[in-house]
Design an enzyme around this catalytic site. Structure first.
Site, short mmCIF file in Angstrom:
data_model
loop_
_atom_site.label_atom_id
_atom_site.label_comp_id
_atom_site.label_asym_id
_atom_site.label_seq_id
_atom_site.Cartn_x
_atom_site.Cartn_y
_atom_site.Cartn_z
N ASN A 10 1.12 -1.35 0.16
CA ASN A 10 0.43 -0.01 0.18
C ASN A 10 1.04 0.74 -0.24
OD1 ASN A 10 -2.01 2.29 0.84
ND2 ASN A 10 -2.58 1.69 2.15
N LYS A 17 3.32 0.50 3.12
CA LYS A 17 2.68 -0.35 4.54
C LYS A 17 2.96 -1.47 3.24
CE LYS A 17 -0.40 2.73 6.49
NZ LYS A 17 -1.83 2.92 6.72
N ARG A 92 -2.66 -2.19 -3.64
CA ARG A 92 -3.55 -1.00 -3.61
C ARG A 92 -3.87 0.15 -4.46
NH1 ARG A 92 -4.84 3.30 1.24
NH2 ARG A 92 -7.35 3.34 0.73
N HIS A 181 -12.90 3.17 -0.06
CA HIS A 181 -12.50 2.25 0.95
C HIS A 181 -13.98 1.21 0.09
CE1 HIS A 181 -12.95 5.79 4.41
NE2 HIS A 181 -11.37 5.00 4.11
N LEU A 210 -15.40 3.93 9.97
CA LEU A 210 -15.55 4.13 10.64
C LEU A 210 -13.76 4.63 10.92
CD1 LEU A 210 -18.65 4.82 12.53
CD2 LEU A 210 -18.40 5.51 10.33
N ASN A 212 -10.14 7.49 10.43
CA ASN A 212 -10.17 8.43 10.34
C ASN A 212 -11.11 9.12 9.23
OD1 ASN A 212 -8.67 10.93 11.40
ND2 ASN A 212 -6.89 10.51 9.97
N ARG A 242 -11.78 15.49 7.63
CA ARG A 242 -12.53 15.57 6.01
C ARG A 242 -14.28 16.03 6.99
NH1 ARG A 242 -11.27 10.63 4.02
NH2 ARG A 242 -8.67 10.89 2.38
N ASP A 283 -8.45 12.28 16.93
CA ASP A 283 -8.60 10.97 17.95
C ASP A 283 -9.94 10.75 18.26
OD1 ASP A 283 -8.49 8.87 19.15
OD2 ASP A 283 -6.58 8.48 18.55
N MET A 284 -10.82 9.67 18.41
CA MET A 284 -12.24 9.65 19.24
C MET A 284 -12.21 9.14 20.91
SD MET A 284 -15.05 10.02 18.72
CE MET A 284 -15.61 10.45 16.90
N ARG A 285 -10.63 8.62 21.28
CA ARG A 285 -10.52 8.76 22.24
C ARG A 285 -10.52 9.81 23.58
NH1 ARG A 285 -5.91 4.10 20.19
NH2 ARG A 285 -5.97 6.36 18.82
N VAL A 332 -12.69 3.81 14.72
CA VAL A 332 -13.44 3.80 15.56
C VAL A 332 -14.65 3.56 15.78
CG1 VAL A 332 -15.67 6.03 15.44
CG2 VAL A 332 -13.25 6.81 14.85
N GLY A 333 -15.45 2.58 14.17
CA GLY A 333 -16.63 1.30 14.62
C GLY A 333 -16.30 0.42 15.28
N GLU A 385 -7.90 -5.45 5.02
CA GLU A 385 -7.95 -4.81 3.51
C GLU A 385 -6.78 -5.38 3.45
OE1 GLU A 385 -9.36 -0.07 3.12
OE2 GLU A 385 -8.80 -0.62 5.07
P1 AMP Z 1 -8.07 3.24 11.25
O1 AMP Z 1 -8.25 4.47 10.32
O2 AMP Z 1 -9.07 2.73 10.59
O3 AMP Z 1 -6.83 3.54 11.52
O4 AMP Z 1 -9.20 4.40 12.39
C1 AMP Z 1 -8.41 5.35 13.69
C2 AMP Z 1 -9.18 5.98 14.47
O5 AMP Z 1 -9.42 5.06 14.98
C3 AMP Z 1 -8.33 6.89 15.86
O6 AMP Z 1 -8.21 8.08 14.28
C4 AMP Z 1 -9.17 6.83 16.60
O7 AMP Z 1 -10.31 8.23 16.65
C5 AMP Z 1 -10.27 5.42 16.08
N1 AMP Z 1 -10.05 4.77 17.47
C6 AMP Z 1 -8.73 3.91 17.25
N2 AMP Z 1 -8.70 3.27 18.93
C7 AMP Z 1 -9.90 3.38 19.00
C8 AMP Z 1 -10.82 3.05 20.52
N3 AMP Z 1 -10.27 2.48 21.54
N4 AMP Z 1 -11.34 4.07 20.92
C9 AMP Z 1 -12.11 5.12 20.32
N5 AMP Z 1 -11.83 5.37 18.72
C10 AMP Z 1 -10.46 4.22 18.74
#
Ligand code: AMP
Length: 400
Positions: A10, A17, A92, A181, A210, A212, A242, A283-285, A332-333, A385
């Site tokens: 990727n 990656k 990819r 995606h 869900l 980034n 975004r 970052d949702m955390r 996030v999801g 993926e």
């Molecule tokens: P991805 O693009 O699929 O790698 O998702 C990255 C995003 O997932 C990060 O920016 C966080 O907002 C979210 N994320 C990752 N781990 C957690 C977690 N334990 N709780 C809540 N959000 C998370």
């Protein structure tokens, strides 16, 4: 010895990656990442299966040097690119336009077409092409397969794929909704059917990817009929950085009244909007932590994120007519239980009944989080993926 391994690459603008997968047993003998290519502080992190991660820092000038460095690391574990067990390399590729509806073995014609699509994917396709060319130079005899982020969405009907603008102008500039995606939506919609014990053809699924970046898709009987990203990944849901959907006239307004340039607005909407624009964090955390401390700005960002998500669930419910499952996936999801809870809250009349205890469980596996009497199944389905790219590559180019 039969060739059962696939290297998945990727290639981004400044990163590569990679994962090596063995299709015989599903194992992943090695994986890693090269970051900040072209800078003084480039970094390669390589993790062999069951071994210690190895890190290398120092300048890596370009993708050619990056892939050679990856090949060196793989060779140290006896997994070099010259290994007879390597069956193919899967790449990819972000944009396949209308042309590529399926994974495709790469030759000069395919390269030329990916290049022709650069105007609709100026950030992604050039990096993908560089990665492919470098890999082809290293192993010219090996099948190399392009797996497109857009391919799964090419089944969208014209009514979903076209913007309501002048047809001649749209066609002259290839302006239409492509979606992204796709590899994840394909994998997750199939895995959701499997979780329900049904064939993909039998179920209608709404997939909520869900991460980034974020996108939703409506999948009828295994085929995508609508998705939230469009000409570019900017359309649709509120994302980490975004904006997602907005009135296109916002752009004219910012140009005329805000005196902003095209590039400034591009950066604003792609990099400085969404969650980070609304509250300073993507970052949702961190956003959840701030909400727990009573932070109003973080709460508003969360509410806007959820409002948009709910609108898409409702829209895709209407598009599909009958929904069997809603699947949450990506960072996030898969991890943020409060997001899942808020997204389906109040949708009981649509047949969505979340089980709060199941929703709170942390696990790496695909799982149900709805109550037994929920008409629509709600699921968490981790995306993969790399596995999807490797599977599609091997199906096309493996010696099976
Ligand atoms: P991805 O693009 O699929 O790698 O998702 C990255 C995003 O997932 C990060 O920016 C966080 O907002 C979210 N994320 C990752 N781990 C957690 C977690 N334990 N709780 C809540 N959000 C998370």
């Amino acid at each position: 010895m039969s060739a059962t391994r696939v290297l998945v690459l990727n290639s981004g603008s400044s990163s590569v990656k990679y994962q090596l997968l063995d299709m015989r047993d599903g194992s992943r003998p090695a994986q890693g990442l090269v970051e900040r290519i072209g800078e003084q502080s480039s970094r390669l992190k390589h993790t062999p299966l069951g071994g210690e991660a190895r890190e290398r820092t120092g300048p890596i000038a370009d993708h050619d040097a990056a892939l050679k460095a990856v090949a060196d690391e793989l060779a140290k574990d006896g997994l070099g690119l010259d290994s007879p067990e390597l069956a193919a390399i899967g790449h990819r590729v972000v944009h396949g336009g209308k042309t590529f509806t399926e994974p495709t073995v790469i030759d000069e014609t395919v390269l030329a077409e990916i290049e022709r699509l650069i105007p609709v994917a100026p950030l992604h396709n050039p990096a993908n092409l560089t990665g492919i060319r470098t890999a082809m130079a290293l192993r010219p005899d090996l099948p190399q397969v392009a797996v497109f982020d857009t391919a799964f969405h090419t089944t969208m009907p014209e009514s979903a794929a076209r913007y309501a603008i002048d047809v001649e102008t749209a066609d002259a500039h290839r302006v239409r909704r492509y979606g992204f995606h796709g590899t994840s939506h394909a994998y997750v919609s199939r895995a959701t059917a499997q979780l329900l014990g049904k064939a993909p053809e039998e179920v209608n699924v709404i997939v909520l990817h869900l991460g980034n970046g974020a996108s939703a898709s409506a999948v009828r009987g295994g085929r995508c009929v609508d998705t939230s990203m469009g000409l570019t990944p900017l359309e649709g849901l509120v994302m980490g950085t975004r904006s997602g959907d907005l009135d296109p006239a916002v752009i004219f307004h910012l140009m005329r009244v805000g005196k902003m340039s095209t590039d400034e607005i591009d950066t604003l909407l792609n990099k400085k909007s969404g969650l980070i624009g609304l509250c300073g964090d993507n970052d949702m955390r961190e956003i959840r932590r701030r909400i727990d401390e009573g932070d109003e700005q973080a709460k508003l960002a969360f509410d806007i994120y959820i409002h948009r998500l709910k609108k898409y669930i409702g829209a895709y419910y209407a598009v599909l007519g009958r929904v069997d499952a809603i699947a949450f996936t990506a960072g996030v999801g898969e991890n943020a239980a409060p997001v899942r809870e808020a997204a389906v809250a109040g949708l009981e009349e649509l047949g969505l009944l979340l089980d709060p205890e199941l929703n709170a469980v942390r696990a790496d596996e695909a799982r149900l989080i709805s109550r037994a009497n929920s008409r629509v199944t709600i699921a968490v389905v981790p995306t993969d993926e790399e596995l999807e790219i490797a599977t599609q590559t091997y199906a096309l180019a493996g010696d099976n």
